[in-house]
Scaffold this motif. Structure first.
Motif, PDB file in Angstrom:
ATOM      1  N   ILE A 169       0.843  -1.202   0.000  1.00 19.98           N
ATOM      2  CA  ILE A 169       0.000   0.000   0.000  1.00 19.98           C
ATOM      3  C   ILE A 169       0.878   1.251   0.000  1.00 19.98           C
ATOM      4  O   ILE A 169       0.666   2.176  -0.791  1.00 19.98           O
ATOM      5  CB  ILE A 169      -0.939   0.001   1.231  1.00 19.98           C
ATOM      6  CG1 ILE A 169      -2.047  -1.042   1.053  1.00 19.98           C
ATOM      7  CG2 ILE A 169      -1.561   1.384   1.439  1.00 19.98           C
ATOM      8  CD1 ILE A 169      -2.827  -1.337   2.319  1.00 19.98           C
ATOM      9  N   ILE A 170       1.881   1.279   0.879  1.00 17.21           N
ATOM     10  CA  ILE A 170       2.789   2.431   0.946  1.00 17.21           C
ATOM     11  C   ILE A 170       3.567   2.569  -0.354  1.00 17.21           C
ATOM     12  O   ILE A 170       3.747   3.676  -0.874  1.00 17.21           O
ATOM     13  CB  ILE A 170       3.750   2.275   2.149  1.00 17.21           C
ATOM     14  CG1 ILE A 170       2.962   2.395   3.457  1.00 17.21           C
ATOM     15  CG2 ILE A 170       4.860   3.326   2.103  1.00 17.21           C
ATOM     16  CD1 ILE A 170       3.777   2.113   4.702  1.00 17.21           C
ATOM     17  N   GLN A 171       4.015   1.443  -0.894  1.00 16.48           N
ATOM     18  CA  GLN A 171       4.759   1.461  -2.161  1.00 16.48           C
ATOM     19  C   GLN A 171       3.907   2.029  -3.294  1.00 16.48           C
ATOM     20  O   GLN A 171       4.380   2.864  -4.077  1.00 16.48           O
ATOM     21  CB  GLN A 171       5.216   0.043  -2.488  1.00 16.48           C
ATOM     22  CG  GLN A 171       6.170  -0.038  -3.681  1.00 16.48           C
ATOM     23  CD  GLN A 171       6.570  -1.470  -3.981  1.00 16.48           C
ATOM     24  OE1 GLN A 171       5.718  -2.361  -4.008  1.00 16.48           O
ATOM     25  NE2 GLN A 171       7.850  -1.702  -4.177  1.00 16.48           N
ATOM     26  N   GLU A 172       2.648   1.602  -3.365  1.00 18.98           N
ATOM     27  CA  GLU A 172       1.733   2.104  -4.410  1.00 18.98           C
ATOM     28  C   GLU A 172       1.492   3.600  -4.241  1.00 18.98           C
ATOM     29  O   GLU A 172       1.481   4.351  -5.218  1.00 18.98           O
ATOM     30  CB  GLU A 172       0.399   1.348  -4.356  1.00 18.98           C
ATOM     31  CG  GLU A 172       0.462  -0.105  -4.773  1.00 18.98           C
ATOM     32  CD  GLU A 172       0.469  -0.293  -6.284  1.00 18.98           C
ATOM     33  OE1 GLU A 172       0.589   0.708  -7.013  1.00 18.98           O
ATOM     34  OE2 GLU A 172       0.364  -1.449  -6.731  1.00 18.98           O
ATOM     35  N   PHE A 173       1.271   4.031  -3.001  1.00 22.70           N
ATOM     36  CA  PHE A 173       1.036   5.453  -2.743  1.00 22.70           C
ATOM     37  C   PHE A 173       2.245   6.295  -3.155  1.00 22.70           C
ATOM     38  O   PHE A 173       2.106   7.323  -3.829  1.00 22.70           O
ATOM     39  CB  PHE A 173       0.725   5.690  -1.263  1.00 22.70           C
ATOM     40  CG  PHE A 173      -0.740   5.774  -0.951  1.00 22.70           C
ATOM     41  CD1 PHE A 173      -1.540   6.753  -1.528  1.00 22.70           C
ATOM     42  CD2 PHE A 173      -1.323   4.885  -0.071  1.00 22.70           C
ATOM     43  CE1 PHE A 173      -2.900   6.828  -1.247  1.00 22.70           C
ATOM     44  CE2 PHE A 173      -2.681   4.955   0.218  1.00 22.70           C
ATOM     45  CZ  PHE A 173      -3.467   5.928  -0.370  1.00 22.70           C
ATOM     46  N   ILE A 174       3.439   5.868  -2.746  1.00 18.91           N
ATOM     47  CA  ILE A 174       4.644   6.636  -3.055  1.00 18.91           C
ATOM     48  C   ILE A 174       4.883   6.691  -4.559  1.00 18.91           C
ATOM     49  O   ILE A 174       5.201   7.755  -5.112  1.00 18.91           O
ATOM     50  CB  ILE A 174       5.865   6.034  -2.321  1.00 18.91           C
ATOM     51  CG1 ILE A 174       5.754   6.327  -0.818  1.00 18.91           C
ATOM     52  CG2 ILE A 174       7.170   6.614  -2.873  1.00 18.91           C
ATOM     53  CD1 ILE A 174       6.879   5.753   0.011  1.00 18.91           C
ATOM     54  N   THR A 175       4.708   5.567  -5.242  1.00 20.81           N
ATOM     55  CA  THR A 175       4.868   5.532  -6.698  1.00 20.81           C
ATOM     56  C   THR A 175       3.890   6.489  -7.372  1.00 20.81           C
ATOM     57  O   THR A 175       4.253   7.247  -8.280  1.00 20.81           O
ATOM     58  CB  THR A 175       4.646   4.103  -7.228  1.00 20.81           C
ATOM     59  OG1 THR A 175       5.605   3.228  -6.633  1.00 20.81           O
ATOM     60  CG2 THR A 175       4.801   4.061  -8.746  1.00 20.81           C
ATOM     61  N   ASN A 176       2.638   6.458  -6.928  1.00 18.26           N
ATOM     62  CA  ASN A 176       1.606   7.328  -7.493  1.00 18.26           C
ATOM     63  C   ASN A 176       1.905   8.795  -7.208  1.00 18.26           C
ATOM     64  O   ASN A 176       1.745   9.662  -8.079  1.00 18.26           O
ATOM     65  CB  ASN A 176       0.241   6.946  -6.917  1.00 18.26           C
ATOM     66  CG  ASN A 176      -0.904   7.676  -7.592  1.00 18.26           C
ATOM     67  OD1 ASN A 176      -1.304   7.348  -8.700  1.00 18.26           O
ATOM     68  ND2 ASN A 176      -1.436   8.692  -6.931  1.00 18.26           N
ATOM     69  N   MET A 177       2.339   9.097  -5.984  1.00 12.88           N
ATOM     70  CA  MET A 177       2.623  10.478  -5.593  1.00 12.88           C
ATOM     71  C   MET A 177       3.796  11.066  -6.385  1.00 12.88           C
ATOM     72  O   MET A 177       3.782  12.240  -6.756  1.00 12.88           O
ATOM     73  CB  MET A 177       2.920  10.545  -4.093  1.00 12.88           C
ATOM     74  CG  MET A 177       1.694  10.364  -3.221  1.00 12.88           C
ATOM     75  SD  MET A 177       2.110  10.162  -1.461  1.00 12.88           S
ATOM     76  CE  MET A 177       0.479  10.331  -0.717  1.00 12.88           C
ATOM     77  N   ILE A 178       4.802  10.234  -6.652  1.00 18.33           N
ATOM     78  CA  ILE A 178       5.973  10.722  -7.393  1.00 18.33           C
ATOM     79  C   ILE A 178       5.674  10.829  -8.889  1.00 18.33           C
ATOM     80  O   ILE A 178       5.942  11.862  -9.516  1.00 18.33           O
ATOM     81  CB  ILE A 178       7.183   9.786  -7.154  1.00 18.33           C
ATOM     82  CG1 ILE A 178       7.637   9.874  -5.694  1.00 18.33           C
ATOM     83  CG2 ILE A 178       8.342  10.165  -8.086  1.00 18.33           C
ATOM     84  CD1 ILE A 178       8.711   8.873  -5.329  1.00 18.33           C
ATOM     85  N   ASN A 179       5.101   9.762  -9.457  1.00 17.32           N
ATOM     86  CA  ASN A 179       4.905   9.709 -10.913  1.00 17.32           C
ATOM     87  C   ASN A 179       3.738  10.557 -11.402  1.00 17.32           C
ATOM     88  O   ASN A 179       3.815  11.178 -12.467  1.00 17.32           O
ATOM     89  CB  ASN A 179       4.697   8.264 -11.363  1.00 17.32           C
ATOM     90  CG  ASN A 179       5.936   7.420 -11.166  1.00 17.32           C
ATOM     91  OD1 ASN A 179       7.036   7.940 -11.026  1.00 17.32           O
ATOM     92  ND2 ASN A 179       5.774   6.116 -11.125  1.00 17.32           N
ATOM     93  N   HIS A 180       2.651  10.592 -10.645  1.00 16.29           N
ATOM     94  CA  HIS A 180       1.452  11.304 -11.096  1.00 16.29           C
ATOM     95  C   HIS A 180       1.201  12.604 -10.336  1.00 16.29           C
ATOM     96  O   HIS A 180       0.706  13.563 -10.905  1.00 16.29           O
ATOM     97  CB  HIS A 180       0.222  10.390 -10.968  1.00 16.29           C
ATOM     98  CG  HIS A 180       0.345   9.113 -11.732  1.00 16.29           C
ATOM     99  ND1 HIS A 180       0.353   9.069 -13.110  1.00 16.29           N
ATOM    100  CD2 HIS A 180       0.475   7.828 -11.312  1.00 16.29           C
ATOM    101  CE1 HIS A 180       0.482   7.816 -13.511  1.00 16.29           C
ATOM    102  NE2 HIS A 180       0.568   7.042 -12.441  1.00 16.29           N
TER     103      HIS A 180
END
Length: 255
Positions: A169-180
């Motif tokens: 969950i944290i990994q998905e959030f961080i990826t989304n926050m950085i990329n999008h």
């Protein structure tokens, strides 16, 4: 006269019976639809649970293959090239060997990062906190982003299966926050409560409505987050903030 009153009485009784029957039919249809919806939702949740479990096993298998097979072969090749470079008297050939050694080293590091993202090897042995700290170091290294983290304990009491989902969950959030979201500042905060753990995730990136986006999004990132939250029976909420985003996940844990 009595005949007319009898007909009227019969009419009203017949009308009342028809209304009652119509109401009963509507009620039965509503109950039936409700049961069908609950069964469909339960079936959907079970299928997704099985899908997440299959994904976890496949990630673990691929990560193991990358680490044990490919990493091992490339590591041996790097050592061999290094040995050749040290014994090579010709400076031009030596420089080529050194470049090959450096390239192999970078490739090994990339494979290590891919393997870690697929299935962090330390999650089962060293726990969630150590794994997350290690992950944040890698994120800071490969992205121009600041990550602040707070853990109320180095040994947070979360079962291994739920720790895996929290990490994803944290990994998905961080990826989304950085990329999008174009975030360059992310904060992760773990707080202990009487019932369990509260996880707060916030950033300074582009604001978005999680529930609204998940309905309109074709991407799997937000949907995976939502599914994983349901998987661990956690409560999820988005808190309005002046800038960026803030999300709260409440997880009950065993005492």
């Amino acid at each position: 006269m009595e005949n007319g009153e009898g007909i009227r009485l019969f009419f009203w009784i017949g009308t009342a019976i028809m209304i009652f029957l119509a109401f009963g039919v509507v009620l039965m249809i509503t109950i039936y639809r409700s049961k069908i919806y609950k069964l469909s939702k339960r079936e959907s949740d079970n299928l997704h649970k099985a899908s997440l479990e299959a994904e976890k096993k496949e990630r673990k298998r691929i990560a193991s293959d990358l680490h044990d097979c490919i990493n091992g072969n490339l590591g041996a090749m790097q050592n061999y090239v290094g040995m050749l470079s040290r014994k090579e008297p010709d400076e031009l050939k030596k420089s080529i060997f050194l470049k090959m050694e450096d390239t192999l080293g970078e490739t090994l590091e990339s494979i290590e990062n891919i393997s870690f993202n697929l299935m962090p090897p330390m999650l089962e042995n060293m726990g969630l906190v150590t794994t997350l700290k290690n992950y944040f170091v890698k994120v800071r290294k490969w992205n121009n982003v600041s990550i602040q983290s707070y853990f109320y304990s180095d040994n947070i009491n979360i079962p291994a299966s739920e720790s895996y989902e929290i990490f994803r969950i944290i990994q998905e959030f961080i990826t989304n926050m950085i990329n999008h979201g174009k975030s360059d500042n992310i904060a992760i905060n773990f707080r202990e409560t009487n019932n369990g753990v509260i996880l707060e995730i916030s950033d300074n990136g582009l604001s978005f409505d999680f529930n609204k986006c998940i309905k309109n999004s074709y991407g799997m990132g937000l949907k995976n987050i939502s599914s994983r939250i349901r998987q661990i029976n956690a409560k999820f909420s988005q808190v309005p903030v002046d800038k960026g985003n803030k999300f709260i996940i409440e997880l009950n844990t065993p005492k």
